[in-house]
Write a protein that holds these residues in place. Structure first.
Motif, PDB file in Angstrom:
ATOM      1  N   ALA A  81       0.820  -1.213   0.000  1.00 52.86           N
ATOM      2  CA  ALA A  81       0.000   0.000   0.000  1.00 52.86           C
ATOM      3  C   ALA A  81       0.852   1.260   0.000  1.00 52.86           C
ATOM      4  N   GLY A  82       0.342   2.294  -0.686  1.00 52.69           N
ATOM      5  CA  GLY A  82       1.022   3.582  -0.757  1.00 52.69           C
ATOM      6  C   GLY A  82       1.798   3.737  -2.047  1.00 52.69           C
ATOM      7  N   LYS A  83       2.096   4.975  -2.420  1.00 52.40           N
ATOM      8  CA  LYS A  83       2.820   5.241  -3.668  1.00 52.40           C
ATOM      9  C   LYS A  83       4.223   4.659  -3.651  1.00 52.40           C
ATOM     10  N   ASN A  84       4.784   4.517  -2.461  1.00 55.96           N
ATOM     11  CA  ASN A  84       6.115   3.912  -2.325  1.00 55.96           C
ATOM     12  C   ASN A  84       6.038   2.523  -1.698  1.00 55.96           C
ATOM     13  N   GLY A  85       4.818   2.020  -1.512  1.00 55.43           N
ATOM     14  CA  GLY A  85       4.654   0.695  -0.921  1.00 55.43           C
ATOM     15  C   GLY A  85       5.035   0.635   0.536  1.00 55.43           C
ATOM     16  N   ASN A  86       4.937   1.764   1.240  1.00 59.68           N
ATOM     17  CA  ASN A  86       5.440   1.824   2.621  1.00 59.68           C
ATOM     18  C   ASN A  86       4.357   2.046   3.664  1.00 59.68           C
ATOM     19  N   ILE A  87       3.081   1.868   3.302  1.00 58.20           N
ATOM     20  CA  ILE A  87       1.990   2.046   4.252  1.00 58.20           C
ATOM     21  C   ILE A  87       1.587   0.677   4.807  1.00 58.20           C
ATOM     22  N   ALA A  88       1.667   0.543   6.119  1.00 59.04           N
ATOM     23  CA  ALA A  88       1.398  -0.755   6.748  1.00 59.04           C
ATOM     24  C   ALA A  88      -0.098  -1.053   6.827  1.00 59.04           C
ATOM     25  N   ILE A  89      -0.897  -0.037   7.177  1.00 58.20           N
ATOM     26  CA  ILE A  89      -2.337  -0.227   7.368  1.00 58.20           C
ATOM     27  C   ILE A  89      -3.095   0.732   6.447  1.00 58.20           C
ATOM     28  N   VAL A  90      -4.033   0.188   5.695  1.00 62.44           N
ATOM     29  CA  VAL A  90      -4.857   1.000   4.795  1.00 62.44           C
ATOM     30  C   VAL A  90      -6.050   1.535   5.582  1.00 62.44           C
ATOM     31  N   ASP A  91      -6.344   2.841   5.421  1.00 61.76           N
ATOM     32  CA  ASP A  91      -7.523   3.379   6.097  1.00 61.76           C
ATOM     33  C   ASP A  91      -8.784   2.820   5.450  1.00 61.76           C
ATOM     34  N   MET A  92      -9.854   2.700   6.232  1.00 63.64           N
ATOM     35  CA  MET A  92     -11.104   2.122   5.740  1.00 63.64           C
ATOM     36  C   MET A  92     -12.256   3.122   5.847  1.00 63.64           C
ATOM     37  N   ASP A  93     -11.928   4.389   5.651  1.00 58.87           N
ATOM     38  CA  ASP A  93     -12.949   5.437   5.721  1.00 58.87           C
ATOM     39  C   ASP A  93     -13.824   5.408   4.463  1.00 58.87           C
ATOM     40  N   GLU A  94     -15.118   5.642   4.675  1.00 52.91           N
ATOM     41  CA  GLU A  94     -16.066   5.636   3.569  1.00 52.91           C
ATOM     42  C   GLU A  94     -16.229   7.034   2.994  1.00 52.91           C
ATOM     43  N   GLY A  95     -16.405   7.094   1.667  1.00 53.98           N
ATOM     44  CA  GLY A  95     -16.613   8.358   0.996  1.00 53.98           C
ATOM     45  C   GLY A  95     -18.091   8.620   0.751  1.00 53.98           C
ATOM     46  N   ILE A  96     -18.365   9.776   0.158  1.00 55.94           N
ATOM     47  CA  ILE A  96     -19.742  10.191  -0.113  1.00 55.94           C
ATOM     48  C   ILE A  96     -20.160   9.693  -1.484  1.00 55.94           C
ATOM     49  N   GLY A  97     -21.318   9.065  -1.565  1.00 57.15           N
ATOM     50  CA  GLY A  97     -21.829   8.575  -2.845  1.00 57.15           C
ATOM     51  C   GLY A  97     -22.871   7.514  -2.634  1.00 57.15           C
ATOM     52  N   ILE A  98     -23.690   7.310  -3.638  1.00 50.46           N
ATOM     53  CA  ILE A  98     -24.782   6.353  -3.516  1.00 50.46           C
ATOM     54  C   ILE A  98     -24.280   4.914  -3.509  1.00 50.46           C
ATOM     55  N   THR A  99     -23.031   4.688  -4.006  1.00 54.38           N
ATOM     56  CA  THR A  99     -22.504   3.331  -4.112  1.00 54.38           C
ATOM     57  C   THR A  99     -21.368   3.052  -3.132  1.00 54.38           C
ATOM     58  N   LEU A 100     -21.257   3.798  -2.063  1.00 52.15           N
ATOM     59  CA  LEU A 100     -20.306   3.573  -0.976  1.00 52.15           C
ATOM     60  C   LEU A 100     -18.851   3.474  -1.464  1.00 52.15           C
ATOM     61  N   PRO A 101     -18.334   4.537  -2.058  1.00 53.09           N
ATOM     62  CA  PRO A 101     -16.914   4.515  -2.448  1.00 53.09           C
ATOM     63  C   PRO A 101     -16.015   4.685  -1.233  1.00 53.09           C
ATOM     64  N   ARG A 102     -14.734   4.433  -1.417  1.00 54.77           N
ATOM     65  CA  ARG A 102     -13.761   4.721  -0.367  1.00 54.77           C
ATOM     66  C   ARG A 102     -13.525   6.227  -0.310  1.00 54.77           C
ATOM     67  N   ALA A 103     -13.269   6.734   0.889  1.00 53.38           N
ATOM     68  CA  ALA A 103     -12.973   8.167   1.024  1.00 53.38           C
ATOM     69  C   ALA A 103     -11.654   8.496   0.344  1.00 53.38           C
ATOM     70  N   ASN A 104     -10.690   7.580   0.466  1.00 56.73           N
ATOM     71  CA  ASN A 104      -9.371   7.762  -0.149  1.00 56.73           C
ATOM     72  C   ASN A 104      -9.094   6.573  -1.061  1.00 56.73           C
ATOM     73  N   PRO A 105      -8.992   6.803  -2.364  1.00 57.76           N
ATOM     74  CA  PRO A 105      -8.758   5.695  -3.292  1.00 57.76           C
ATOM     75  C   PRO A 105      -7.543   4.866  -2.898  1.00 57.76           C
ATOM     76  N   LEU A 106      -7.636   3.583  -3.129  1.00 56.29           N
ATOM     77  CA  LEU A 106      -6.566   2.660  -2.760  1.00 56.29           C
ATOM     78  C   LEU A 106      -5.417   2.762  -3.772  1.00 56.29           C
ATOM     79  N   VAL A 107      -4.256   3.143  -3.272  1.00 56.37           N
ATOM     80  CA  VAL A 107      -3.055   3.268  -4.096  1.00 56.37           C
ATOM     81  C   VAL A 107      -2.058   2.212  -3.636  1.00 56.37           C
ATOM     82  N   CYS A 108      -1.565   1.393  -4.582  1.00 48.96           N
ATOM     83  CA  CYS A 108      -0.676   0.283  -4.228  1.00 48.96           C
ATOM     84  C   CYS A 108       0.427   0.105  -5.267  1.00 48.96           C
ATOM     85  N   VAL A 109       1.498  -0.527  -4.826  1.00 45.20           N
ATOM     86  CA  VAL A 109       2.546  -0.988  -5.735  1.00 45.20           C
ATOM     87  C   VAL A 109       2.399  -2.505  -5.855  1.00 45.20           C
ATOM     88  N   PRO A 110       2.074  -3.033  -7.042  1.00 43.00           N
ATOM     89  CA  PRO A 110       1.983  -4.485  -7.191  1.00 43.00           C
ATOM     90  C   PRO A 110       3.382  -5.107  -7.323  1.00 43.00           C
TER      91      PRO A 110
END
Length: 507
Positions: free
Chosen positions: A467-496
């Motif tokens: 997780a993270g642009k540099n792959g250095n985030i240990a825990i991803v936040d699980m905050d919900e965003g605003i929308g009828i289809t329950l998006p994430r508040a912060n889009p998931l960014v990862c290094v595969p």
């Protein structure tokens, strides 16, 4: 003597009128006393002050105080909220004939061509006709099997894209890329075109659908406060017209292209739009499909099938990153059943029960339709309370998945809770209703589940995710965003990071 008779008659008439008035007052008082409980209500705005930008969460908190059925007024609109599996069952099954319509508002009517599509059509002969077309022609097993190569190819393309990112050591913003993939699947199924390869306005369809979902998911004061009815205070009307006109122009061009190809009989592909055009030209049909019917229906499918599948995959992967032991168990299952020499396919899903459990658990905690909206068309009783006609009813699916009476440790992500249990997501269990239930259950459930399972399975099989642009985030936040289809508040960014070398893209 006549005066005496007149006196008796007057007394009789007075008693009759009094008894009628007393009965009415008693009945009215009795009915009022049997209405659901309701929080304190302010003049004009009603209970709007109690709602947050995330209505399903605010309603969940209110249900903890006022019980599984309670009453609200959104401005002047009467509403009833149901937050338990038992009350959801009463609304969606026991009284399903009462709650078959969806409430309308000005924005929905505008986007839905005045209810000419499927999702917002009033229950009746036209809705039944569309449902028959969907189940027998568009989304039945035979058609889905016929269009399997489209889904297969899009999965391959997506995994190939991720593989290149892994080689380059670059991050991926998964929300946008998953949206591209799912919109490509839908656009190819319907129009034989890939959105992401179009240099003109077709490439903008994903943006149009996202904007549509955002606008529909916002609360429009003009629909609920009577003296604001003709005022566009929040500017939603202007934005809606812009978004809708872009979508309409796009659909008009695509339909004309199909009509020209049909007349010339050159390379006519049996995509879903051609099936709809066949039906519209069939004089034997009991109902004539118009151009607006077709446009509205296509918009329904894009709106219901594009971001919902993408968001489900994104939430599931976020949960797996935060639970590496569950990710490892899923990878071991896929390695054991599939091996490392080919990519997971749709036909493999029945043999991957843990992957299925992960998807169910993600849908339980993160349903892409957190609220099911219905409109009562008759008086009825729910949970022992009187529900009048024309009451907007909200079934809080988000609450159902967190009901401690039906789920052990309801806030924890535990796919194991589904192991060895015949719990599905197809509307048979009222504490798990991500696709709704009954006659107005989502007709695209099978297509959505095929897309989600196969794509998530391939992502688990082929890559580790940092997780993270540099792959250095240990825990991803699980905050919900605003929308009828329950998006994430912060889009998931990862290094595969590739697990397999080479990635076994299938043919």
């Amino acid at each position: 003597m006549p005066d005496l008779e007149a006196g008796y008659f007057t007394i009789f008439l007075t008693c009759l009128i009094s008894s009628i008035l007393i009965t009415k007052l008693y009945t009215s008082s009795r009915v009022k006393s049997h209405l659901p409980p309701s929080p304190f209500r302010l003049p004009v705005i009603g209970h709007l002050h109690l709602l947050s930008p995330l209505p399903h969460q605010a309603l969940h908190n209110l249900s903890n105080r006022h019980g599984p059925v309670f009453r609200l007024f959104l401005g002047s609109t009467p509403c009833v909220v149901a937050s338990s599996p038992e009350t959801a069952k009463e609304i969606l099954k026991t009284h399903d004939n009462v709650f078959l319509d969806r409430p309308h508002n000005s924005i929905v009517d505008y986007f839905a061509y005045g209810g000419k599509g499927f999702i917002f059509a009033r229950y009746g002969s036209y809705w039944k006709f569309l449902k028959k077309i969907i189940m027998s022609e568009l989304l039945n097993g035979k058609t889905l099997d016929f269009l399997y190569p489209v889904r297969h190819d899009e999965t391959n393309r997506f995994i190939k894209y991720l593989s290149q990112k892994a080689k380059d050591g670059k991050f991926v913003e998964l929300e946008g890329e998953l949206m591209k993939m799912t919109s490509n699947v839908i656009s190819r199924l319907f129009m034989s075109k890939r959105c992401s390869e179009q240099e003109d306005e077709l490439g903008d369809i994903t943006k149009i659908i996202t904007e549509t979902a955002e606008i529909i998911g916002k609360f429009n004061l003009s629909d609920h406060i009577w003296f604001c009815k003709n005022l566009d205070l929040q500017g939603f009307g202007k934005v809606s017209k812009d978004v809708h006109s872009r979508f309409d122009a796009l659909m008009e061009r695509i339909i004309k292209e199909h009509e020209v190809a049909r007349k010339e009989e050159k390379g006519v592909v049996k995509d879903l739009l051609n099936i709809l055009l066949d039906i519209s030209e069939d004089d034997s049909m009991e109902i004539k499909l118009t151009r607006e019917n077709i446009k509205a229906f296509i918009q329904d499918i894009f709106a219901a099938g594009t971001d919902t599948s993408a968001i489900t995959i994104e939430w599931a992967l976020a949960e797996l990153i935060n639970h590496p032991n569950i990710m490892k168990k899923a990878q071991e299952e896929i390695d054991l059943v599939i091996g490392k020499n080919r990519l997971v396919q749709e036909s493999d899903v029945p043999n991957l029960p843990y992957l299925q459990a992960i998807v169910k658990e993600s849908l339980r905690l993160h349903p892409t339709a957190p609220l099911i909206l219905r409109l009562s068309t008759q008086d009825c009783t729910v949970g022992g309370y009187y529900i009048p006609t024309n009451t907007t009813t909200l079934v809080n699916v988000w609450s159902l998945g967190r009901d401690p009476l039906h789920w052990e440790s309801p806030l924890e992500f535990m796919p194991e809770r589904f192991e060895g249990k015949q719990l599905d997501v197809r509307g048979q269990h009222f504490h798990l209703l991500p696709f709704g239930t009954g006659r107005r259950m989502c007709p695209g459930t099978s297509l959505a589940l095929l897309t989600v399972h196969t794509t998530l399975g391939a992502m688990i099989q082929c890559f580790e995710w940092k997780a993270g642009k540099n792959g250095n985030i240990a825990i991803v936040d699980m905050d919900e965003g605003i929308g009828i289809t329950l998006p994430r508040a912060n889009p998931l960014v990862c290094v595969p990071v590739a697990r397999l070398d080479p990635i076994p893209l299938s043919v």
